[in-house]
Design a protein around this motif. Structure first.
Motif, PDB file in Angstrom:
ATOM      1  N   GLU A 330       7.782 -16.384  34.528  1.00 22.56           N
ATOM      2  CA  GLU A 330       8.355 -17.292  33.532  1.00 22.56           C
ATOM      3  C   GLU A 330       9.691 -16.752  33.055  1.00 22.56           C
ATOM      4  OE1 GLU A 330       7.302 -18.169  28.983  1.00 22.56           O
ATOM      5  OE2 GLU A 330       5.874 -19.084  30.382  1.00 22.56           O
ATOM      6  N   ALA A 331      10.684 -17.621  32.995  1.00 22.03           N
ATOM      7  CA  ALA A 331      12.005 -17.239  32.505  1.00 22.03           C
ATOM      8  C   ALA A 331      11.936 -17.021  30.995  1.00 22.03           C
ATOM      9  CB  ALA A 331      13.037 -18.305  32.840  1.00 22.03           C
ATOM     10  N   ILE A 332      12.543 -15.926  30.525  1.00 19.11           N
ATOM     11  CA  ILE A 332      12.579 -15.605  29.100  1.00 19.11           C
ATOM     12  C   ILE A 332      13.947 -15.997  28.556  1.00 19.11           C
ATOM     13  CG2 ILE A 332      12.306 -13.795  27.389  1.00 19.11           C
ATOM     14  CD1 ILE A 332       9.781 -14.439  29.034  1.00 19.11           C
ATOM     15  N   PRO A 333      13.997 -16.811  27.490  1.00 14.21           N
ATOM     16  CA  PRO A 333      15.291 -17.250  26.945  1.00 14.21           C
ATOM     17  C   PRO A 333      16.121 -16.073  26.443  1.00 14.21           C
ATOM     18  CG  PRO A 333      13.471 -18.585  26.082  1.00 14.21           C
ATOM     19  CD  PRO A 333      12.854 -17.422  26.787  1.00 14.21           C
ATOM     20  N   ASN A 334      17.421 -16.195  26.572  1.00 13.56           N
ATOM     21  CA  ASN A 334      18.318 -15.189  26.019  1.00 13.56           C
ATOM     22  C   ASN A 334      18.160 -15.169  24.503  1.00 13.56           C
ATOM     23  OD1 ASN A 334      19.235 -14.686  28.567  1.00 13.56           O
ATOM     24  ND2 ASN A 334      21.183 -15.737  28.323  1.00 13.56           N
ATOM     25  N   GLY A 335      18.356 -13.981  23.916  1.00 14.20           N
ATOM     26  CA  GLY A 335      18.281 -13.878  22.468  1.00 14.20           C
ATOM     27  C   GLY A 335      17.778 -12.523  22.030  1.00 14.20           C
ATOM     28  N   GLU A 336      17.646 -12.374  20.722  1.00 16.75           N
ATOM     29  CA  GLU A 336      17.220 -11.100  20.142  1.00 16.75           C
ATOM     30  C   GLU A 336      15.704 -11.070  20.030  1.00 16.75           C
ATOM     31  OE1 GLU A 336      19.255  -8.631  16.715  1.00 16.75           O
ATOM     32  OE2 GLU A 336      17.811 -10.040  15.857  1.00 16.75           O
ATOM     33  N   TYR A 337      15.111  -9.939  20.429  1.00 19.18           N
ATOM     34  CA  TYR A 337      13.655  -9.783  20.439  1.00 19.18           C
ATOM     35  C   TYR A 337      13.282  -8.447  19.801  1.00 19.18           C
ATOM     36  CZ  TYR A 337      13.326 -13.709  23.679  1.00 19.18           C
ATOM     37  OH  TYR A 337      13.379 -14.935  24.266  1.00 19.18           O
ATOM     38  N   LYS A 338      12.069  -8.425  19.259  1.00 21.97           N
ATOM     39  CA  LYS A 338      11.469  -7.179  18.790  1.00 21.97           C
ATOM     40  C   LYS A 338      10.473  -6.709  19.850  1.00 21.97           C
ATOM     41  CE  LYS A 338      11.897  -8.134  13.833  1.00 21.97           C
ATOM     42  NZ  LYS A 338      11.147  -8.313  12.562  1.00 21.97           N
ATOM     43  N   VAL A 339      10.677  -5.500  20.313  1.00 23.46           N
ATOM     44  CA  VAL A 339       9.819  -4.929  21.349  1.00 23.46           C
ATOM     45  C   VAL A 339       9.000  -3.813  20.702  1.00 23.46           C
ATOM     46  CG1 VAL A 339       9.708  -3.789  23.577  1.00 23.46           C
ATOM     47  CG2 VAL A 339      11.507  -5.472  23.129  1.00 23.46           C
ATOM     48  N   THR A 340       7.696  -3.964  20.754  1.00 23.67           N
ATOM     49  CA  THR A 340       6.794  -2.940  20.223  1.00 23.67           C
ATOM     50  C   THR A 340       6.107  -2.248  21.384  1.00 23.67           C
ATOM     51  OG1 THR A 340       6.422  -4.248  18.222  1.00 23.67           O
ATOM     52  CG2 THR A 340       4.845  -2.488  18.701  1.00 23.67           C
ATOM     53  N   PHE A 341       6.189  -0.928  21.404  1.00 24.92           N
ATOM     54  CA  PHE A 341       5.610  -0.183  22.511  1.00 24.92           C
ATOM     55  C   PHE A 341       4.915   1.068  21.993  1.00 24.92           C
ATOM     56  CE2 PHE A 341       9.993   1.151  21.951  1.00 24.92           C
ATOM     57  CZ  PHE A 341       9.913   2.547  21.909  1.00 24.92           C
ATOM     58  N   ASN A 342       4.046   1.575  22.813  1.00 22.38           N
ATOM     59  CA  ASN A 342       3.302   2.799  22.499  1.00 22.38           C
ATOM     60  C   ASN A 342       3.590   3.836  23.564  1.00 22.38           C
ATOM     61  OD1 ASN A 342       0.504   4.380  23.155  1.00 22.38           O
ATOM     62  ND2 ASN A 342       0.840   4.183  20.956  1.00 22.38           N
ATOM     63  N   VAL A 343       3.757   5.049  23.137  1.00 23.84           N
ATOM     64  CA  VAL A 343       3.991   6.162  24.052  1.00 23.84           C
ATOM     65  C   VAL A 343       2.827   7.123  23.921  1.00 23.84           C
ATOM     66  CG1 VAL A 343       5.555   7.999  24.746  1.00 23.84           C
ATOM     67  CG2 VAL A 343       6.474   5.883  23.780  1.00 23.84           C
ATOM     68  N   SER A 344       2.222   7.480  25.053  1.00 22.61           N
ATOM     69  CA  SER A 344       1.108   8.414  25.052  1.00 22.61           C
ATOM     70  C   SER A 344       1.619   9.840  24.945  1.00 22.61           C
ATOM     71  CB  SER A 344       0.282   8.242  26.330  1.00 22.61           C
ATOM     72  OG  SER A 344       1.055   8.627  27.458  1.00 22.61           O
ATOM     73  N   GLY A 345       0.703  10.756  24.809  1.00 19.77           N
ATOM     74  CA  GLY A 345       1.067  12.163  24.811  1.00 19.77           C
ATOM     75  C   GLY A 345       0.898  12.807  23.447  1.00 19.77           C
ATOM     76  N   PRO A 346       1.072  14.119  23.393  1.00 17.57           N
ATOM     77  CA  PRO A 346       0.866  14.864  22.133  1.00 17.57           C
ATOM     78  C   PRO A 346       1.758  14.376  21.004  1.00 17.57           C
ATOM     79  CG  PRO A 346       1.040  16.361  24.014  1.00 17.57           C
ATOM     80  CD  PRO A 346       1.392  15.007  24.514  1.00 17.57           C
ATOM     81  N   ASN A 347       2.973  13.958  21.335  1.00 15.80           N
ATOM     82  CA  ASN A 347       3.897  13.478  20.313  1.00 15.80           C
ATOM     83  C   ASN A 347       4.038  11.963  20.347  1.00 15.80           C
ATOM     84  OD1 ASN A 347       4.568  16.181  19.520  1.00 15.80           O
ATOM     85  ND2 ASN A 347       5.836  16.322  21.352  1.00 15.80           N
ATOM     86  N   GLY A 348       3.072  11.294  20.945  1.00 13.29           N
ATOM     87  CA  GLY A 348       3.158   9.851  21.150  1.00 13.29           C
ATOM     88  C   GLY A 348       3.057   9.072  19.850  1.00 13.29           C
ATOM     89  N   GLY A 349       3.305   7.818  19.954  1.00 10.79           N
ATOM     90  CA  GLY A 349       3.230   6.947  18.799  1.00 10.79           C
ATOM     91  C   GLY A 349       3.667   5.546  19.158  1.00 10.79           C
ATOM     92  N   THR A 350       3.754   4.710  18.146  1.00 10.74           N
ATOM     93  CA  THR A 350       4.134   3.312  18.335  1.00 10.74           C
ATOM     94  C   THR A 350       5.462   3.058  17.629  1.00 10.74           C
ATOM     95  OG1 THR A 350       1.818   2.630  18.478  1.00 10.74           O
ATOM     96  CG2 THR A 350       3.433   0.921  17.974  1.00 10.74           C
ATOM     97  N   GLN A 351       6.325   2.300  18.294  1.00 12.54           N
ATOM     98  CA  GLN A 351       7.665   2.043  17.763  1.00 12.54           C
ATOM     99  C   GLN A 351       8.051   0.593  18.051  1.00 12.54           C
ATOM    100  OE1 GLN A 351      10.645   4.659  19.365  1.00 12.54           O
ATOM    101  NE2 GLN A 351      12.320   3.754  18.203  1.00 12.54           N
ATOM    102  N   THR A 352       8.809   0.012  17.141  1.00  8.67           N
ATOM    103  CA  THR A 352       9.355  -1.340  17.340  1.00  8.67           C
ATOM    104  C   THR A 352      10.869  -1.255  17.279  1.00  8.67           C
ATOM    105  OG1 THR A 352       7.412  -2.411  16.371  1.00  8.67           O
ATOM    106  CG2 THR A 352       9.436  -3.702  16.481  1.00  8.67           C
ATOM    107  N   VAL A 353      11.512  -1.782  18.310  1.00 12.73           N
ATOM    108  CA  VAL A 353      12.968  -1.786  18.367  1.00 12.73           C
ATOM    109  C   VAL A 353      13.438  -3.220  18.580  1.00 12.73           C
ATOM    110  CG1 VAL A 353      13.107   0.561  19.249  1.00 12.73           C
ATOM    111  CG2 VAL A 353      12.977  -1.343  20.852  1.00 12.73           C
ATOM    112  N   THR A 354      14.700  -3.454  18.245  1.00 12.79           N
ATOM    113  CA  THR A 354      15.302  -4.774  18.407  1.00 12.79           C
ATOM    114  C   THR A 354      16.371  -4.701  19.484  1.00 12.79           C
ATOM    115  OG1 THR A 354      14.879  -5.342  16.106  1.00 12.79           O
ATOM    116  CG2 THR A 354      16.537  -6.638  17.266  1.00 12.79           C
ATOM    117  N   ALA A 355      16.280  -5.620  20.435  1.00 13.43           N
ATOM    118  CA  ALA A 355      17.257  -5.656  21.524  1.00 13.43           C
ATOM    119  C   ALA A 355      17.368  -7.099  22.002  1.00 13.43           C
ATOM    120  CB  ALA A 355      16.856  -4.728  22.665  1.00 13.43           C
ATOM    121  N   ASN A 356      18.284  -7.319  22.934  1.00 16.57           N
ATOM    122  CA  ASN A 356      18.571  -8.677  23.398  1.00 16.57           C
ATOM    123  C   ASN A 356      18.147  -8.872  24.842  1.00 16.57           C
ATOM    124  OD1 ASN A 356      19.957  -9.931  21.094  1.00 16.57           O
ATOM    125  ND2 ASN A 356      21.470  -8.344  21.417  1.00 16.57           N
TER     126      ASN A 356
END
Length: 876
Positions: A330-356
């Motif tokens: 599916e084609a994703i429209p151009n624009g600003e999005y919030k991306v939430t991701f999780n990183v595993s590992g001893p120092n891992g965690g969850t982060q939300t960033v804004t990108a286009n």
């Protein structure tokens, strides 16, 4: 309209006033003090009162004025007083200070003005809409004349004091209010009160609206007739809706499902307008708006996340990281999005960033704090949502993840290398072990060679399994015999590209090569099939060798090897006979010599010899099987070939030749040829057969065949005791010879004799056979009865015929009936075909039957098969 009582500012009256009332002259420089009373302060002339002109005497111009009573209407520079800005009735004093002039003892004078009470002039209309919530009663005055004094009080019709700003929300009607200002004694006839009528009109109510948030991807069938009144409260019922999908002034239902299908996701705006009653032109129409937001869920199925980039552990402190998501199906429209991701590992965690997202791709940073040690870190996308989204839909994200690796450096600490002993100009295998800190995989090493051989910065690729591996020192680096030191200086993991220094050493021993210069080979000439011995000399002090050679010329071979002990610097060996299959000149070429003690070998140059293999007569050619008829009385002289060089024997080992008059019989004979060199050829065996051929014998029931099999003469031959030699004629005497492919004919008689194509002997007696072609096995053939025919004379399907039935059931019979059970036709193998006419025997004459369905009964009269019934369609 308030009556004006006094206007003391009129110029002529003012001067008359001065003569009537004598002035006290005390300061000629500033003029004389004076006092006036102004009852009708609202007169327009009182907007500009020149105080200087009111002074008595001869005041010196150019002085300054002060507002002693703070009336706020004075211009201190010009001495002009604006009486309309004074906000109350009463007495006010103003002081004039003349410029300093020689001889003046008093340079100030005062003007005292008494202003009468002024309650204002009511406006022609005082109307207000109650949606204003409050109303200032002062707005009920005529704004074209002077505003009333501000020091009065307001009372309602009940005499109650009210504030000047009254609440009006929720009320309507005409209301009376009185404004009263304090009395000024100097103007007793001035009115002090004024009444105003305020008309308050009810504002239309457009109500309070609520926005609606929907996810179109979840299906909108429940909103195909949605009532907008669900989203509003407190409105006038007479209002009208407007917006997408509203078709009339009374319509308040919209098909959100169709709107979404036609226009896609977005904001759909609607307005509810409440209209004032026709008699109310004061209150404007009121409109309340709402927004129905329909969003679409985004499907990231098939999307791909790439986290960049993998690093080596020595790069941890300076590394930066980012993620890149490429859209899926599916084609994703151009624009600003919030991306939430999780990183595993001893120092891992969850982060939300804004990108286009741009053209299906979004890139975003990932904090380096997650990756502070060696390991594999999984970055998993939890959610991606447009920043403009209101969260109506849940976006589909499946297994959108990638691993980022922080690779350990390759370490050779504690590893051991053992180079294997090799030969001069030969490669050497180096064994690596105890590399316990190396993970299994492919590596590139850098090594140096020092000692009797020297080379720096050499590379090799190794595959490590369980801490063990190996690599090869090329032969070009081992050109000198003696000892060398192998040192690994660097190692790179070919998968991670991580590299590390090393210092691992091993000793390499290089043995010398055999001396090839003195090697010679000799082979003597021989006869064909005699043993061929080769002698190799010049081997010096070697004790055990492997000698390699090839043959060329009349005989050629692939590479051959022999391994032998060396005696007095020489070896002898027999060349295998299977390599010497041809006569003529053959060359033996030595190619390689191995010292079996050191395994060192050397390629040989110009070590060869040519030898001759003398031919012997080949086994003579003769017909393998020579056949005679017994009555011929053939002898040895009748055998072929013949001549002085040929001799015949009755056994392979016999040395005594048979006489030419020896009478032949059915046995084996052996033929030899002797060459001019007195070499005897191998024996050629032939078989002599003296035939006495009997007549052929027919197998039981050999004359019976199935006509469906299309039997031939060869099939008749196969039914005799001599199928391969019997021949057939169509008459006993002077008949024609029949080919094996000739088809047999029913009830025909054939005459067979046994004729050998090798001996040409024939049998005296003849086998006579009369053939029958009706012996068919019904289980071997499919049986088919047509279900229709068209007797129209076009020679295509003109008769109802049952194919091959006469072969399978030669005694069959068939009857055709009409639908009334009348027999129309009777047939058998002699009368098999029905042409669509009445059989004369049926009693209906020989007429043509009409189109239609007819019925048959087939009696097979064989193998106890039951009669078969069916129907056939006749169509002309």
């Amino acid at each position: 309209m308030i009556k004006k009582y006094i206007n003391f500012l009129h110029i002529s009256f003012f001067f008359a006033f001065l003569f009537v009332f004598p002035q006290n002259i005390t300061a000629q420089c500033a003029g004389n003090d004076t006092s006036i009373t102004i009852c009708d302060i609202s007169d327009p002339v009182n907007k500009s009162i020149s105080l200087f002109s009111l002074l008595g005497g001869t005041p010196t111009p150019g002085g300054t004025w002060t507002d002693d009573s703070l009336s706020r209407g004075l211009n201190p520079s010009t001495g002009v007083l604006n009486g309309h800005v004074i906000r109350r009735g009463g007495t006010f004093q103003y002081t004039y200070t003349a410029p300093s002039t020689s001889g003046c003892t008093d340079n100030t004078s005062t003007v005292t003005i008494t202003i009468g009470a002024y309650p204002g002039v009511p406006a022609p209309y005082a109307t207000v809409c109650n949606d204003s919530e409050v109303f200032s009663l002062f707005t009920a005055f005529n704004s074209t004349v002077m505003v009333p004094h501000s020091n009065g009080i307001w009372t309602n019709s009940a005499g109650q004091v009210v504030p000047s700003v009254i609440p009006i929300s929720g009320i309507s009607g005409d209301f009376e209010f009185t404004y009263t200002v304090p009395v000024v004694a100097a103007c007793p006839t001035n009115p002090t009160s004024i009444k105003v009528i305020v008309s308050i009109f009810r504002a239309p109510k457009s109500g309070t609206t609520n926005d609606l948030l929907l996810c179109g991807s979840n299906g909108l069938s429940a909103y195909s007739n949605y009532d907008l009144n669900n989203l509003i409260s407190g409105q006038d019922s007479t209002g009208q809706w407007s917006g997408p999908g509203i078709t009339s002034g009374t319509d308040h239902n919209v098909d959100l499902e169709s709107l979404y299908n036609a226009n896609g996701p977005g904001d759909y705006s609607y307005a509810y307008t409440a209209v004032s009653v026709p008699s109310n032109n004061i209150c404007p129409d009121k409109t309340s708006s709402l927004t129905i937001t329909i969003e679409k869920s985004l499907d990231f199925t098939g999307a791909r996340l790439v986290v960049s980039s993998d690093i080596c552990e020595n790069e941890i402190s300076a590394a930066t990281y980012s993620g890149r998501i490429t859209q899926g199906v599916e084609a994703i429209p151009n624009g600003e999005y919030k991306v939430t991701f999780n990183v595993s590992g001893p120092n891992g965690g969850t982060q939300t960033v804004t990108a286009n997202f741009v053209n299906g791709v979004i890139s975003f940073p990932i904090a380096s704090t997650y990756f502070r040690q060696v390991g594999t870190f999984n970055v998993n996308i939890i959610n991606i949502v447009a920043t403009a989204s209101k969260g109506a839909c849940f976006n589909t994200i499946n297994n959108l993840a990638d691993d980022l690796n922080v690779y350990t450096l390759p370490y050779l600490d504690g590893a051991v290398i053992i180079p294997t002993t090799t030969c001069q100009n030969k490669s050497s295998l180096v064994l690596l072990s105890n590399a316990s800190r190396l993970a299994d995989g492919s590596y590139t090493i850098v090594y140096n060679v020092t000692g009797d051989n020297f080379a720096l910065g050499q590379t090799a690729i190794i595959n490590v399994v369980g801490g063990n591996s190996s690599f090869v020192i090329p032969a070009s680096l081992n050109s000198n015999s003696g000892g060398s030191i192998i040192t690994i200086t660097n190692i790179t993991n070919n998968t991670t590209l991580c590299t590390n220094i090393a210092n691992i050493k091993g000793n390499l021993i290089i043995n010398p090569l055999p001396n090839a210069a003195a090697v010679r080979i000799v082979v003597n000439d021989v006869c064909f099939n005699d043993p061929v011995t080769a002698s190799v000399s010049g081997l010096g002090n070697l004790t055990n060798v492997t000698f390699s050679y090839v043959l060329s010329g009349s005989n050629s071979s692939i590479l051959q090897t022999v391994t032998l002990p060396v005696v007095n610097g020489k070896i002898d060996f027999i060349i295998p006979s299977n390599l010497l299959v041809n006569t003529g000149a053959t060359v033996i070429l030595g190619t390689n010599l191995i010292n079996n003690i050191t395994s060192c070998d050397v390629n040989l140059n110009n070590v060869f010899d040519s030898f001759l293999i003398n031919p012997i007569p080949i086994a003579p050619t003769a017909t393998n099987s020579q056949v005679f008829c017994k009555l011929d009385g053939a002898t040895i002289a009748n055998l072929s070939p013949s001549g002085a060089q040929y001799k015949w024997y009755n056994s392979d080992t016999s040395t005594t030749a048979l006489a030419d008059t020896y009478v032949l019989k059915s046995e084996n004979y052996y033929l030899r040829e002797t060459s001019l060199a007195n070499c005897t050829s191998p024996a050629t065996m032939i078989t002599v057969v003296v035939n006495d051929t009997p007549a052929p014998v027919l197998n039981p029931d050999g004359q019976n065949f199935c006509g469906l099999a299309n039997p031939k003469i060869s099939d008749l031959s196969n039914n005799t005791n001599v199928p391969s030699t019997v021949v057939w004629y169509d008459a006993r005497n002077n008949g024609n010879l029949l080919a094996s492919t000739s088809l047999l004919t029913d009830k025909a008689t054939y005459y067979g004799i046994d004729f050998s194509t090798i001996t040409t002997c024939i049998s005296e007696n003849t086998l006579e056979v009369t053939v029958s072609l009706f012996d068919c096995d019904t289980s071997q053939y499919a049986f088919f009865i047509p279900d229709g025919f068209s007797p129209n004379g076009d020679n295509v399907n003109d008769t109802f015929t049952i194919p091959d039935i006469n072969y399978l059931y030669p005694d069959y019979s068939i009857e055709i009936f009409n639908r009334y059970g009348n027999v129309l036709f009777k047939g058998n193998k002699n009368k098999p075909d029905w042409d669509g006419k009445n059989d004369e025997a049926s009693g209906f004459g020989n007429g043509i039957v009409p189109n239609g369905v007819y019925f048959y009964i087939v009696n097979f009269n064989k193998d106890n098969r039951r009669p078969q019934q069916g129907r056939v369609y006749l169509n002309r």
